[in-house]
Write an enzyme that holds these catalytic residues in place. Structure first.
Site, PDB file in Angstrom:
ATOM      1  N   GLY A  19      -0.441   1.380   7.892  1.00  0.00           N
ATOM      2  CA  GLY A  19       0.199   0.626   6.813  1.00  0.00           C
ATOM      3  C   GLY A  19       0.985   1.566   5.913  1.00  0.00           C
ATOM      4  O   GLY A  19       0.975   1.428   4.690  1.00  0.00           O
ATOM      5  N   ASN A  94      -5.561   2.986   6.033  1.00  0.00           N
ATOM      6  CA  ASN A  94      -5.121   2.345   4.787  1.00  0.00           C
ATOM      7  C   ASN A  94      -4.792   0.864   4.964  1.00  0.00           C
ATOM      8  O   ASN A  94      -4.930   0.095   4.018  1.00  0.00           O
ATOM      9  CB  ASN A  94      -3.893   3.100   4.267  1.00  0.00           C
ATOM     10  N   TYR A 159     -13.051 -10.189   1.889  1.00  0.00           N
ATOM     11  CA  TYR A 159     -12.409  -8.913   1.536  1.00  0.00           C
ATOM     12  C   TYR A 159     -13.449  -7.908   1.042  1.00  0.00           C
ATOM     13  O   TYR A 159     -13.467  -6.744   1.468  1.00  0.00           O
ATOM     14  CB  TYR A 159     -11.340  -9.157   0.464  1.00  0.00           C
ATOM     15  N   LYS A 163     -14.496  -4.336   2.837  1.00  0.00           N
ATOM     16  CA  LYS A 163     -14.406  -3.033   2.170  1.00  0.00           C
ATOM     17  C   LYS A 163     -15.774  -2.348   2.099  1.00  0.00           C
ATOM     18  O   LYS A 163     -15.865  -1.127   2.246  1.00  0.00           O
ATOM     19  CB  LYS A 163     -13.807  -3.204   0.767  1.00  0.00           C
TER      20      LYS A 163
HETATM   21  P1  NAD Z   1       0.202  -3.598   0.885  1.00  0.00           P
HETATM   22  O1  NAD Z   1       0.063  -5.043   1.194  1.00  0.00           O
HETATM   23  O2  NAD Z   1       1.411  -3.092   0.192  1.00  0.00           O
HETATM   24  O3  NAD Z   1      -0.028  -2.739   2.209  1.00  0.00           O
HETATM   25  C1  NAD Z   1      -0.942  -3.093   3.214  1.00  0.00           C
HETATM   26  C2  NAD Z   1      -0.391  -2.610   4.534  1.00  0.00           C
HETATM   27  O4  NAD Z   1      -1.323  -2.904   5.597  1.00  0.00           O
HETATM   28  C3  NAD Z   1       0.923  -3.301   4.898  1.00  0.00           C
HETATM   29  O5  NAD Z   1       1.857  -2.304   5.279  1.00  0.00           O
HETATM   30  C4  NAD Z   1       0.541  -4.191   6.081  1.00  0.00           C
HETATM   31  O6  NAD Z   1       1.584  -4.384   7.011  1.00  0.00           O
HETATM   32  C5  NAD Z   1      -0.589  -3.382   6.704  1.00  0.00           C
HETATM   33  N1  NAD Z   1      -1.423  -4.219   7.579  1.00  0.00           N
HETATM   34  C6  NAD Z   1      -2.199  -5.269   7.214  1.00  0.00           C
HETATM   35  N2  NAD Z   1      -2.777  -5.806   8.307  1.00  0.00           N
HETATM   36  C7  NAD Z   1      -2.357  -5.089   9.377  1.00  0.00           C
HETATM   37  C8  NAD Z   1      -2.601  -5.155  10.776  1.00  0.00           C
HETATM   38  N3  NAD Z   1      -3.377  -6.090  11.346  1.00  0.00           N
HETATM   39  N4  NAD Z   1      -1.999  -4.250  11.583  1.00  0.00           N
HETATM   40  C9  NAD Z   1      -1.203  -3.310  11.052  1.00  0.00           C
HETATM   41  N5  NAD Z   1      -0.936  -3.181   9.739  1.00  0.00           N
HETATM   42  C10 NAD Z   1      -1.511  -4.066   8.910  1.00  0.00           C
HETATM   43  O7  NAD Z   1      -1.101  -3.271   0.035  1.00  0.00           O
HETATM   44  P2  NAD Z   1      -1.617  -1.979  -0.749  1.00  0.00           P
HETATM   45  O8  NAD Z   1      -1.992  -2.463  -2.079  1.00  0.00           O
HETATM   46  O9  NAD Z   1      -0.716  -0.814  -0.584  1.00  0.00           O
HETATM   47  O10 NAD Z   1      -2.989  -1.753   0.040  1.00  0.00           O
HETATM   48  C11 NAD Z   1      -3.268  -0.629   0.845  1.00  0.00           C
HETATM   49  C12 NAD Z   1      -4.775  -0.554   1.031  1.00  0.00           C
HETATM   50  O11 NAD Z   1      -5.396  -0.345  -0.234  1.00  0.00           O
HETATM   51  C13 NAD Z   1      -5.387  -1.841   1.590  1.00  0.00           C
HETATM   52  O12 NAD Z   1      -6.422  -1.534   2.499  1.00  0.00           O
HETATM   53  C14 NAD Z   1      -5.955  -2.511   0.358  1.00  0.00           C
HETATM   54  O13 NAD Z   1      -7.019  -3.371   0.666  1.00  0.00           O
HETATM   55  C15 NAD Z   1      -6.401  -1.307  -0.445  1.00  0.00           C
HETATM   56  N6  NAD Z   1      -6.566  -1.574  -1.870  1.00  0.00           N
HETATM   57  C16 NAD Z   1      -5.521  -1.966  -2.623  1.00  0.00           C
HETATM   58  C17 NAD Z   1      -5.716  -2.213  -3.972  1.00  0.00           C
HETATM   59  C18 NAD Z   1      -4.604  -2.634  -4.913  1.00  0.00           C
HETATM   60  O14 NAD Z   1      -4.896  -2.941  -6.069  1.00  0.00           O
HETATM   61  N7  NAD Z   1      -3.365  -2.688  -4.476  1.00  0.00           N
HETATM   62  C19 NAD Z   1      -6.989  -2.067  -4.540  1.00  0.00           C
HETATM   63  C20 NAD Z   1      -8.026  -1.656  -3.724  1.00  0.00           C
HETATM   64  C21 NAD Z   1      -7.815  -1.411  -2.386  1.00  0.00           C
END
Ligand code: NAD
Length: 251
Positions: A19, A94, A159, A163
């Site tokens: 990702g 990620n 979710y 996690k």
């Molecule tokens: P985002 O939606 O911008 O990025 C998530 C990425 O994961 C995307 O590029 C998407 O295409 C990819 N993805 C999802 N399912 C997929 C699959 N089956 N195959 C391939 N790629 C896949 O979100 P983000 O906020 O940058 O999140 C990144 C990570 O951080 C995630 O795991 C999210 O759960 C975690 N996270 C984010 C936050 C926040 O506040 N943004 C908080 C805690 C954890």
């Protein structure tokens, strides 16, 4: 399978970020590159954003395409990494999705979709370990989990389960691999400004920020700097979860 770049010839260590085209993943790609890594930027369908990150990184990057729900696509991606980079020093799991709905109305398909993400991280890690990391006797695996896997959150049961499962994988795998010199850790972000959180209604965003002692959302680069620390330094940190959340939760 992505075929746009020729084999990387430099001796830079190689990091793979799933990702990696957007949000926290893109920030990790940029920061790892700055720290001296060649970076494999994985994406599922967001090719344009991934190409944008690649254009910033230049010849020290390469693109990888796969739906992480598809084990055959993961196998093909690992073959591509082997051909193109020949080594993996760091894997950042990620990629993630977040589907919000109360338990009573949530369809089982949401549970399955959320579970597929952690299954994909497990399978990709297993394949990279077997093909590219185990025999090298060194490496870092970094799982991006979440504060809500520890605190719980209404409307996010699958979710939060996913996690928490990722963090459990971190702890167990760290024990399995320590004797091999491979360190495994999680980074658990709090409320970070990305597409994922921009999708939330404004009143909910404001309510979450009100509960952050630092009084603001985090930036993706503030998560990435911790990932870089675990990737390049942190030689005695293993099997743990590092929280990056502005004081929401201390572990
Ligand atoms: P985002 O939606 O911008 O990025 C998530 C990425 O994961 C995307 O590029 C998407 O295409 C990819 N993805 C999802 N399912 C997929 C699959 N089956 N195959 C391939 N790629 C896949 O979100 P983000 O906020 O940058 O999140 C990144 C990570 O951080 C995630 O795991 C999210 O759960 C975690 N996270 C984010 C936050 C926040 O506040 N943004 C908080 C805690 C954890």
């Amino acid at each position: 399978m992505e075929q746009t770049n020729s084999k990387q010839t430099s001796e830079r260590p190689v990091a793979i970020v799933t990702g990696g085209g957007k949000g926290i993943g893109a920030a990790c790609c940029r920061a790892l590159h700055e720290a001296g890594f060649t970076v494999g930027i994985h994406y599922r369908e967001s090719r344009k954003p991934a190409e944008q990150v690649l254009s910033e990184i230049g010849s020290d990057g390469f693109l990888l395409q796969a739906d992480l729900e598809d084990t055959a696509a993961i196998d093909a991606m690992v073959r591509q990494i082997k051909e193109q980079a020949g080594r993996v020093d760091v894997l950042v799991n990620n990629a993630g999705i977040s589907i919000n709905e109360p338990m009573l109305t949530m369809p089982i398909t949401v549970f399955d979709a959320q579970r597929a993400v952690v299954r994909g991280a497990w399978y990709l890690t297993k394949r990279i370990l077997r093909v590219l990391m185990f025999r090298r006797g060194s490496g870092r695996i970094i799982n991006i989990s979440s504060v809500v896997g520890h605190t719980g959150n209404a409307g996010q049961i699958p979710y939060t389960m996913e996690k928490a499962a990722l963090d459990a994988m971190t702890k167990s795998l760290a024990k399995e691999l320590a004797g091999r010199g491979i360190l495994v850790n999680s980074v658990a972000p709090g409320f970070i400004d990305t597409e994922m959180t921009r999708a939330l209604p404004e009143d909910i965003r404001n309510a979450i920020v009100a509960n952050v002692p630092l009084g603001r959302m985090g930036g993706p680069e503030e998560v990435a700097e911790v990932v870089v620390f675990l990737a390049a330094r942190g030689s005695y940190i293993n099997g743990t979860v590092i929280h990056v959340n502005g004081g929401m939760y201390g572990g």
